[in-house]
Design a protein around this motif. Structure first.
Motif, PDB file in Angstrom:
ATOM      1  N   GLY A  98     -19.092 -26.259  11.747  1.00  0.00           N
ATOM      2  CA  GLY A  98     -18.292 -25.340  12.548  1.00  0.00           C
ATOM      3  C   GLY A  98     -18.004 -25.889  13.934  1.00  0.00           C
ATOM      4  N   ALA A  99     -19.016 -26.529  14.545  1.00  0.00           N
ATOM      5  CA  ALA A  99     -18.825 -27.124  15.873  1.00  0.00           C
ATOM      6  C   ALA A  99     -17.827 -28.287  15.800  1.00  0.00           C
ATOM      7  N   ALA A 100     -17.889 -29.053  14.722  1.00  0.00           N
ATOM      8  CA  ALA A 100     -16.956 -30.180  14.562  1.00  0.00           C
ATOM      9  C   ALA A 100     -15.520 -29.677  14.418  1.00  0.00           C
ATOM     10  N   LEU A 101     -15.331 -28.618  13.626  1.00  0.00           N
ATOM     11  CA  LEU A 101     -13.991 -28.072  13.442  1.00  0.00           C
ATOM     12  C   LEU A 101     -13.432 -27.514  14.749  1.00  0.00           C
ATOM     13  N   ALA A 102     -14.299 -26.912  15.558  1.00  0.00           N
ATOM     14  CA  ALA A 102     -13.855 -26.396  16.856  1.00  0.00           C
ATOM     15  C   ALA A 102     -13.480 -27.560  17.781  1.00  0.00           C
ATOM     16  N   TYR A 103     -14.263 -28.632  17.732  1.00  0.00           N
ATOM     17  CA  TYR A 103     -13.973 -29.797  18.568  1.00  0.00           C
ATOM     18  C   TYR A 103     -12.628 -30.401  18.195  1.00  0.00           C
ATOM     19  N   LEU A 104     -12.307 -30.389  16.895  1.00  0.00           N
ATOM     20  CA  LEU A 104     -11.032 -30.925  16.410  1.00  0.00           C
ATOM     21  C   LEU A 104      -9.898 -29.921  16.570  1.00  0.00           C
ATOM     22  N   ARG A 105     -10.201 -28.736  17.109  1.00  0.00           N
ATOM     23  CA  ARG A 105      -9.224 -27.670  17.377  1.00  0.00           C
ATOM     24  C   ARG A 105      -8.607 -27.112  16.105  1.00  0.00           C
ATOM     25  N   VAL A 106      -9.373 -27.164  15.030  1.00  0.00           N
ATOM     26  CA  VAL A 106      -8.944 -26.517  13.793  1.00  0.00           C
ATOM     27  C   VAL A 106      -9.187 -25.027  13.904  1.00  0.00           C
ATOM     28  N   ILE A 107     -10.298 -24.654  14.560  1.00  0.00           N
ATOM     29  CA  ILE A 107     -10.627 -23.255  14.825  1.00  0.00           C
ATOM     30  C   ILE A 107     -10.850 -23.095  16.328  1.00  0.00           C
ATOM     31  N   PRO A 108     -10.694 -21.881  16.864  1.00  0.00           N
ATOM     32  CA  PRO A 108     -10.747 -21.707  18.325  1.00  0.00           C
ATOM     33  C   PRO A 108     -12.130 -21.891  18.933  1.00  0.00           C
ATOM     34  N   GLN A 109     -13.186 -21.593  18.204  1.00  0.00           N
ATOM     35  CA  GLN A 109     -14.535 -21.705  18.748  1.00  0.00           C
ATOM     36  C   GLN A 109     -15.529 -21.981  17.629  1.00  0.00           C
ATOM     37  N   PRO A 110     -16.688 -22.544  17.962  1.00  0.00           N
ATOM     38  CA  PRO A 110     -17.676 -22.867  16.917  1.00  0.00           C
ATOM     39  C   PRO A 110     -18.134 -21.624  16.159  1.00  0.00           C
ATOM     40  N   VAL A 111     -18.448 -21.818  14.883  1.00  0.00           N
ATOM     41  CA  VAL A 111     -18.974 -20.734  14.044  1.00  0.00           C
ATOM     42  C   VAL A 111     -20.231 -21.218  13.351  1.00  0.00           C
ATOM     43  N   GLY A 112     -21.038 -20.264  12.880  1.00  0.00           N
ATOM     44  CA  GLY A 112     -22.318 -20.615  12.277  1.00  0.00           C
ATOM     45  C   GLY A 112     -22.361 -20.543  10.777  1.00  0.00           C
ATOM     46  N   SER A 113     -21.317 -20.022  10.144  1.00  0.00           N
ATOM     47  CA  SER A 113     -21.331 -19.907   8.679  1.00  0.00           C
ATOM     48  C   SER A 113     -19.922 -20.084   8.131  1.00  0.00           C
ATOM     49  N   LEU A 114     -19.851 -20.484   6.884  1.00  0.00           N
ATOM     50  CA  LEU A 114     -18.565 -20.719   6.231  1.00  0.00           C
ATOM     51  C   LEU A 114     -17.760 -19.440   6.119  1.00  0.00           C
ATOM     52  N   SER A 115     -18.436 -18.295   6.000  1.00  0.00           N
ATOM     53  CA  SER A 115     -17.733 -17.023   5.847  1.00  0.00           C
ATOM     54  C   SER A 115     -16.898 -16.669   7.073  1.00  0.00           C
ATOM     55  N   GLN A 116     -17.167 -17.308   8.195  1.00  0.00           N
ATOM     56  CA  GLN A 116     -16.433 -17.023   9.426  1.00  0.00           C
ATOM     57  C   GLN A 116     -15.153 -17.848   9.545  1.00  0.00           C
ATOM     58  N   ILE A 117     -14.897 -18.691   8.550  1.00  0.00           N
ATOM     59  CA  ILE A 117     -13.694 -19.516   8.548  1.00  0.00           C
ATOM     60  C   ILE A 117     -12.742 -19.009   7.466  1.00  0.00           C
ATOM     61  N   SER A 118     -11.493 -18.819   7.834  1.00  0.00           N
ATOM     62  CA  SER A 118     -10.513 -18.296   6.881  1.00  0.00           C
ATOM     63  C   SER A 118     -10.004 -19.416   5.980  1.00  0.00           C
ATOM     64  N   PRO A 119      -9.488 -19.057   4.795  1.00  0.00           N
ATOM     65  CA  PRO A 119      -8.882 -20.079   3.928  1.00  0.00           C
ATOM     66  C   PRO A 119      -7.761 -20.836   4.635  1.00  0.00           C
ATOM     67  N   GLY A 120      -7.035 -20.153   5.536  1.00  0.00           N
ATOM     68  CA  GLY A 120      -5.969 -20.826   6.282  1.00  0.00           C
ATOM     69  C   GLY A 120      -6.506 -21.927   7.178  1.00  0.00           C
ATOM     70  N   ASP A 121      -7.673 -21.671   7.794  1.00  0.00           N
ATOM     71  CA  ASP A 121      -8.296 -22.698   8.636  1.00  0.00           C
ATOM     72  C   ASP A 121      -8.701 -23.906   7.794  1.00  0.00           C
TER      73      ASP A 121
END
Length: 488
Positions: free
Chosen positions: A331-354
């Protein structure tokens, strides 16, 4: 002797491309084959373009269907990159031409460094110069039938590629040439033992400038003796240490041909045999200079995606353990790459669109379902792009064999990268490496260990990361089986 053993491997290549060659042999009488002759043209633009002096060797188009799509160019480049990483000679030629930007339709792809990479890959590819039909003498030219017409076409393709590469490299700075070398080494290393053997030949003066037989090279032997030899012929420096290094790496992969070539090399002279200890120590420290291609797209909008098959094929056991890594690191890596707006702790917090956004970044099918390989790629891409947190996570992954094959040299590399960014945990990890001493990675150095420990303490790191200490303590012992232990 080494050349004999290398040639003996040709049967594998014949089997691999047998079906394609059968199709090509049927097409050649209709196309008229090639009439190779010197020309500065360097070949045409697209897959069906023209090689030096005549039509290019016939090969399957990188088509995507009858109806054009808005992202047709990207899909074609992705397909060619997958084939090029896997060693397809014609895909490598076509990629080089696309990235040269010679075709008006592909000016947006123009990237001299990437073009030079794929020209070098094609020129050093044994499928471009080894006899493709058993029992046919390539020196007889087209008189040998369809098989030699194919050889003629490939010779024309290689001659055009050589001339194009020489022009490109002659205009490049030393830094750009180094980028070309680094990317070629990375792509070849991703091919395992076969790629290491190619790298050994590229550094071996017993072979031509592209690791090919000297008498079959597109480079005129007289040109090599000039005060300023062709730039394309001097991209890789000839030296015995690197020959030993890459043959050793091939042998370490369990490759019989690499082992035979290594022993032949050792027996060729007492001086070469004495290189063993130094080359083996270098091999234990060695990591590819290009770990992964960065996700940022160039001006063309088509990213230079990493299509290496290593994760999917060679690291199955390690890849199956990726869920032992807490998802917060992904989650932190995806936030760093700006795929998601902020780090998350679980997969359920990421949408299929992300997930689809990241899959599109990798050039993978946009299913919206995160695969184990994509989780690893998220950490890798963030690490390459400067995230000290992802660098630290990747270092531990290499130390533990989680998601990637256990490799202490690479673990040390990424701990060092995180340390340069001021990571207190990385400083502690480096101190452990130096205090324990790891053969071929870091020599025991108590003074350096104390220095790193003091720096880590000043940076605010408390030895509360007991798990990190336990992980790093393993480097002084025999590695455990991959199924043992977890990363918490």
């Amino acid at each position: 002797m080494a050349i004999f053993h290398e040639a003996a491997l040709g049967m594998r290549r014949v089997a691999r491309v047998g079906l394609t060659l059968a199709v090509l042999a049927a097409i050649i009488p209709l196309s008229g084959g090639c009439q190779p002759k010197d020309s500065p043209d360097g070949g045409g633009g697209r897959s069906g373009g023209h090689a030096v002096g005549g039509p290019a060797c016939p090969r399957p188009q990188a088509g995507i269907g009858v109806q054009p799509q808005f992202n047709a160019q990207e899909q074609e480049i992705r397909a060619l990159r997958r084939q090029g990483f896997q060693g397809d000679f014609f895909a490598q030629i076509d990629l080089a031409r696309r990235y040269s930007g010679r075709d008006a339709q592909e000016k947006n792809l123009a990237d001299p460094v990437e073009s030079a990479v794929w020209y070098e890959m094609a020129l050093s590819n044994p499928d471009g110069y080894a006899p493709i039909v058993a029992g046919v003498d390539p020196k007889k030219g087209s008189r040998g039938g369809a098989g030699n017409k194919l050889n003629d076409c490939r010779a024309a393709e290689r001659r055009g590629a050589y001339l194009a590469l020489d022009r490109m490299l002659d205009r490049m700075s030393s830094d750009e040439r180094q980028q070309v070398r680094d990317r070629v080494i990375y792509v070849l290393s991703s091919q395992g033992a076969a790629g290491f053997r190619t790298l050994a030949r590229l550094h071996d003066a017993a072979f031509g400038p592209f690791g090919d037989p000297s008498d079959g090279s597109p480079v005129d032997a007289r040109d090599l003796n000039q005060v300023k030899p062709p730039a394309a012929a001097t991209l890789f420096t000839r030296n015995d240490v690197d020959v030993y290094l890459y043959n050793y790496l091939a042998a370490q992969d369990g490759d019989v041909a690499g082992y035979v070539m290594l022993k032949d090399f050792e027996r060729s002279s007492a001086e070469r045999a004495s290189l063993g200890s130094d080359a083996e120590a270098k091999a234990r420290r060695w990591v590819p200079p290009y770990e992964f291609y960065p996700p940022q797209a160039p001006d063309s909008g088509v990213p230079h995606s990493d299509e290496a098959a290593t994760l999917a094929e060679a690291e199955g056991v390690a890849l199956a353990r990726i869920d032992e890594l807490p998802f917060q690191h992904v989650g932190a890596a995806l936030a760093y790459l700006r795929v998601i707006p902020q780090p998350v702790g679980s997969l359920s917090q990421i949408s299929p669109g992300d997930v689809q956004t990241f899959q599109a970044m990798l050039g993978r099918p946009t299913t919206g379902v995160f695969t184990p390989q994509e989780k690893v790629r998220a950490i890798q891409y963030a690490a390459v792009n400067g995230s000290s947190r992802s660098q630290l996570a990747l270092a531990v992954m290499y130390a533990e064999g989680v998601g990637v094959a256990r490799d202490y040299a690479r673990a040390f590399h990424w701990f060092a990268e995180a340390d340069r960014q001021g990571s207190a945990e990385a400083k502690y990890a480096m101190s452990t490496y130096f205090s324990l001493g790891v053969s071929g990675v870091a020599d025991q150095d108590k003074a350096a260990a104390v220095s790193y420990q003091i720096d880590g303490a000043l940076a605010g790191f408390k030895p509360s990361a007991q798990r990190l200490r336990e992980v790093l303590a393993q480097v002084a012992r025999t590695p455990r089986r991959p199924t043992e232990g977890t990363y918490r």
